[in-house]
Motif scaffolding. Structure first.
Motif, PDB file in Angstrom:
ATOM      1  N   ARG A 105       7.175  86.263  93.144  1.00  0.00           N
ATOM      2  CA  ARG A 105       7.380  87.118  94.303  1.00  0.00           C
ATOM      3  C   ARG A 105       8.491  86.564  95.194  1.00  0.00           C
ATOM      4  NH1 ARG A 105       2.731  90.302  95.501  1.00  0.00           N
ATOM      5  NH2 ARG A 105       3.810  90.976  97.400  1.00  0.00           N
ATOM      6  N   ASP A 106       8.618  87.109  96.375  1.00  0.00           N
ATOM      7  CA  ASP A 106       9.702  86.738  97.275  1.00  0.00           C
ATOM      8  C   ASP A 106       9.536  85.304  97.762  1.00  0.00           C
ATOM      9  OD1 ASP A 106      12.023  87.236  98.825  1.00  0.00           O
ATOM     10  OD2 ASP A 106      10.762  87.512 100.603  1.00  0.00           O
ATOM     11  N   ARG A 107      10.564  84.481  97.534  1.00  0.00           N
ATOM     12  CA  ARG A 107      10.610  83.074  97.963  1.00  0.00           C
ATOM     13  C   ARG A 107       9.473  82.244  97.356  1.00  0.00           C
ATOM     14  NH1 ARG A 107      14.175  82.287 102.076  1.00  0.00           N
ATOM     15  NH2 ARG A 107      13.183  80.323 102.642  1.00  0.00           N
ATOM     16  N   GLY A 108       8.893  82.718  96.266  1.00  0.00           N
ATOM     17  CA  GLY A 108       7.866  81.936  95.571  1.00  0.00           C
ATOM     18  C   GLY A 108       6.510  81.975  96.222  1.00  0.00           C
ATOM     19  N   GLU A 109       6.210  83.058  96.957  1.00  0.00           N
ATOM     20  CA  GLU A 109       4.983  83.109  97.748  1.00  0.00           C
ATOM     21  C   GLU A 109       3.709  83.114  96.907  1.00  0.00           C
ATOM     22  OE1 GLU A 109       4.842  87.965  98.442  1.00  0.00           O
ATOM     23  OE2 GLU A 109       5.575  86.643 100.029  1.00  0.00           O
ATOM     24  N   SER A 120       5.221  86.114  87.815  1.00  0.00           N
ATOM     25  CA  SER A 120       6.089  86.452  88.940  1.00  0.00           C
ATOM     26  C   SER A 120       5.799  85.522  90.111  1.00  0.00           C
ATOM     27  CB  SER A 120       5.855  87.901  89.364  1.00  0.00           C
ATOM     28  OG  SER A 120       6.560  88.198  90.559  1.00  0.00           O
ATOM     29  N   ARG A 165       6.011  75.304  94.052  1.00  0.00           N
ATOM     30  CA  ARG A 165       7.372  75.727  94.420  1.00  0.00           C
ATOM     31  C   ARG A 165       8.326  74.542  94.395  1.00  0.00           C
ATOM     32  NH1 ARG A 165       4.563  78.848  98.322  1.00  0.00           N
ATOM     33  NH2 ARG A 165       5.048  77.354  99.972  1.00  0.00           N
ATOM     34  N   ASN A 217      13.639  81.620  87.418  1.00  0.00           N
ATOM     35  CA  ASN A 217      14.068  80.618  88.401  1.00  0.00           C
ATOM     36  C   ASN A 217      14.579  79.367  87.720  1.00  0.00           C
ATOM     37  OD1 ASN A 217      13.516  81.010  91.532  1.00  0.00           O
ATOM     38  ND2 ASN A 217      12.048  82.272  90.409  1.00  0.00           N
ATOM     39  N   LEU A 234      13.834  82.352  93.823  1.00  0.00           N
ATOM     40  CA  LEU A 234      14.361  83.708  93.731  1.00  0.00           C
ATOM     41  C   LEU A 234      13.246  84.664  93.315  1.00  0.00           C
ATOM     42  CD1 LEU A 234      17.561  82.801  91.681  1.00  0.00           C
ATOM     43  CD2 LEU A 234      17.403  83.084  94.162  1.00  0.00           C
ATOM     44  N   PRO A 235      13.298  85.917  93.761  1.00  0.00           N
ATOM     45  CA  PRO A 235      12.328  86.892  93.268  1.00  0.00           C
ATOM     46  C   PRO A 235      12.449  86.990  91.748  1.00  0.00           C
ATOM     47  CG  PRO A 235      13.538  87.769  95.142  1.00  0.00           C
ATOM     48  CD  PRO A 235      14.233  86.511  94.735  1.00  0.00           C
ATOM     49  N   GLY A 236      11.331  87.029  91.069  1.00  0.00           N
ATOM     50  CA  GLY A 236      11.354  87.062  89.612  1.00  0.00           C
ATOM     51  C   GLY A 236      10.265  86.173  89.053  1.00  0.00           C
ATOM     52  N   THR A 237      10.473  85.664  87.861  1.00  0.00           N
ATOM     53  CA  THR A 237       9.464  84.845  87.193  1.00  0.00           C
ATOM     54  C   THR A 237       9.799  83.365  87.307  1.00  0.00           C
ATOM     55  OG1 THR A 237      10.599  84.866  85.061  1.00  0.00           O
ATOM     56  CG2 THR A 237       9.111  86.707  85.531  1.00  0.00           C
TER      57      THR A 237
END
Length: 245
Positions: free
Chosen positions: A102-106, A100, A113, A66, A59-62
């Protein structure tokens, strides 16, 4: 712990979707504790069976957000971070648990991940977790350690692993092999053959992992609930087993 081995990757993907009710089998039934999976209310199903898909998205976030997405139980989070070696991800990232993704753990590597996604699923302590190839992109040494630790953390509880990984299969009590000829994607064939039978694992029996999680590596930054566990892993002997027919 039961390993589910599919010769056909497409069949493995289809198999992992069944307990999540993303699709239903055209033939046969999936039973949980003697009850048909299709008859369970969705809230009961979600609280009982938790599928961690092969391409589990963060998920977006830290990292911490997650890991705590499904629970805020500190003991469960500590156990899961240790078992999945997600605590090493915390130690290796610039801002630790507050990094962070980022989006989808990028912003994390593929192996990082995988560890965070597996830790997130284990932290929920579902009665029946179903991780699908949970350590793809993880190096061999870490994969072996994770398989051993998950085995130790889940002692006395049901775990299904959809995988071809020798490290995971060596820890399984039983291995179900679905051959390429015998496997079918749900709804692709109205009368699919029955899958292979469950047989005891014939590989070398590994040493039984400890059920007490030792402190390893640096602890996460203060203020986060993701931390290495030092307490014993509780057993849940009354957990219902899952069978497929």
């Amino acid at each position: 712990m039961t390993g589910l081995v599919c010769d056909d990757p497409a069949a493995a993907d289809a198999l992992a979707r069944l307990p999540a009710r993303e699709t239903d089998p055209s033939h046969g039934r999936i039973l949980v504790g003697g009850n048909s999976l299709a008859a369970l209310p969705l809230d009961v199903l979600r609280a009982t069976v938790l599928v961690s898909p092969h391409e589990a998205a963060l998920l977006p976030g830290t990292v911490a957000e997650n890991m705590t997405a499904l629970t805020e139980d500190r003991n469960a989070l500590s156990e899961a971070a240790w078992a999945s070696i997600a605590d090493h991800v915390v130690a290796a990232t610039p801002q630790g648990a507050h990094t962070s993704v980022r989006d989808r753990g990028e912003l994390l590597s593929g192996g990082q991940r995988r560890r965070v996604a597996l830790g997130r699923a284990l932290a929920a302590r579902p009665p029946v977790p179903v991780p699908h190839e949970p350590t793809t992109s993880v190096d061999t040494a870490a994969e072996d350690a994770i398989a051993a630790r998950v085995r130790g953390a889940r002692v006395g509880r049901t775990t299904f692993v959809v995988t071809n990984s020798p490290a995971w299969l060596a820890r399984c009590d039983h291995v179900v092999h679905i051959s390429a000829r015998g496997s079918r994607i749900p709804d692709a064939d109205p009368t699919p053959p029955r899958p292979g039978s469950t047989t005891p694992n014939t590989g070398p029996t590994p040493a039984r992992p400890r059920t007490t999680a030792p402190r390893i590596g640096p602890s996460p930054l203060p203020g986060t609930s993701v931390a290495p566990s030092i307490g014993p892993t509780p057993a849940h002997p009354n957990t219902p087993r899952t069978t497929a027919r």
